[in-house]
Scaffold this active site. Sequence first.
Site, PDB file in Angstrom:
ATOM      1  N   ARG A 233     -26.072 -60.140   2.246  1.00 37.52           N
ATOM      2  CA  ARG A 233     -25.159 -59.433   3.141  1.00 37.52           C
ATOM      3  C   ARG A 233     -23.943 -58.962   2.340  1.00 37.52           C
ATOM      4  NH1 ARG A 233     -28.743 -58.746   5.891  1.00 37.52           N
ATOM      5  NH2 ARG A 233     -29.059 -59.154   8.113  1.00 37.52           N
ATOM      6  N   GLU A 262     -22.175 -50.098   5.890  1.00 37.98           N
ATOM      7  CA  GLU A 262     -23.382 -49.331   5.586  1.00 37.98           C
ATOM      8  C   GLU A 262     -23.560 -48.199   6.584  1.00 37.98           C
ATOM      9  OE1 GLU A 262     -26.640 -52.104   5.393  1.00 37.98           O
ATOM     10  OE2 GLU A 262     -25.833 -53.108   3.627  1.00 37.98           O
ATOM     11  N   HIS A 281     -30.157 -50.872   0.990  1.00 36.11           N
ATOM     12  CA  HIS A 281     -30.634 -51.934   1.888  1.00 36.11           C
ATOM     13  C   HIS A 281     -32.155 -51.834   2.086  1.00 36.11           C
ATOM     14  CE1 HIS A 281     -29.079 -54.828   5.181  1.00 36.11           C
ATOM     15  NE2 HIS A 281     -30.314 -55.171   4.837  1.00 36.11           N
TER      16      HIS A 281
END
Length: 320
Positions: A233, A262, A281
Amino acid sequence: MKLAFGRGTVANSSWVEDLSRKYKFEYVEIDTDTVEQIVSGTEGCDGIVVSLHKMTAEKIRNFPSSIRAISRLGVGLDSIDLVAAAELKMPVIFQPTYAFNEVANHALAMIMSLARGLPQGDASTKSGEWTPAPKIARITSLQDTTLGVIGCGRIGRSLIEKARPIFKNIVGFDPAVTGDIPGCTMVKTKEELLEQSEIISLHAPYLPSTHHIIGAREINMMPKNGIIVNVSRGGLIDETALNEALINGVLDGAGLDVFENEPLAEDSPLRKAPNIILTPHIAWYSQSAGPRLMEWGISDICNFINGSKELNGKFAVGPF
């Protein structure tokens, strides 16, 4: 049965179409940014399926009475207010095992690439240069190097198992782990790990207690010319401190698949930081993990709504 999907959750429409026939449900894709969008979008739905969509207490509180569960397509739960879900008796299902190998592989790929100076070699050669070793990067033997793993759950353990033949030593830190992990020396404090580890890989969940567990202080505790990788994270790392450490040569390199915000802002200084690998990601994904996540997340919520409590994943909240 009718399910609401947070917009963007459906990576491949054919996966959901096939599953809707298999599990006999209708579905709608909805916006989830506001309470009003949640209220209007989930009307008449039996459950909601989300990825990283924020499910705040206010949103959960305003679900129509027909909503019986939340299915989180993924591992992390920091985007869902679990306290509110428990208070409101709203079951939350998540998938902690669907891609632990993929994420560990991504971390190891970043570690190996950075340790071998591949980003520098690639950029140099593509620019028309032919920079010889050792000028291209400071490349050390991993057989002489200690790897530190912060967070030793499924993903951290998978990385440790894959890395054991490669590194001289592996050190782990995880307050939740009480037993031994083969090939890894567990330490009691983060500081002990930092002082020993030239390379650090982060696999801890994001919690108030883990916010910025790596900042300027922690980076300066590492042996000089270290490497940090984060596939967990974004909030685990102080990105400003990381950027400064890369610019100033305190760190040799960094690999990030996750970010505090993000998608990563176009003007983020990290985009221009030296010796850094940035991926959007994607550590969770493979051609098998993507469909597996969709199948498990959807089958779990459908089966639960139909009265079954047997899951591929787990209940983060519930069942009630």
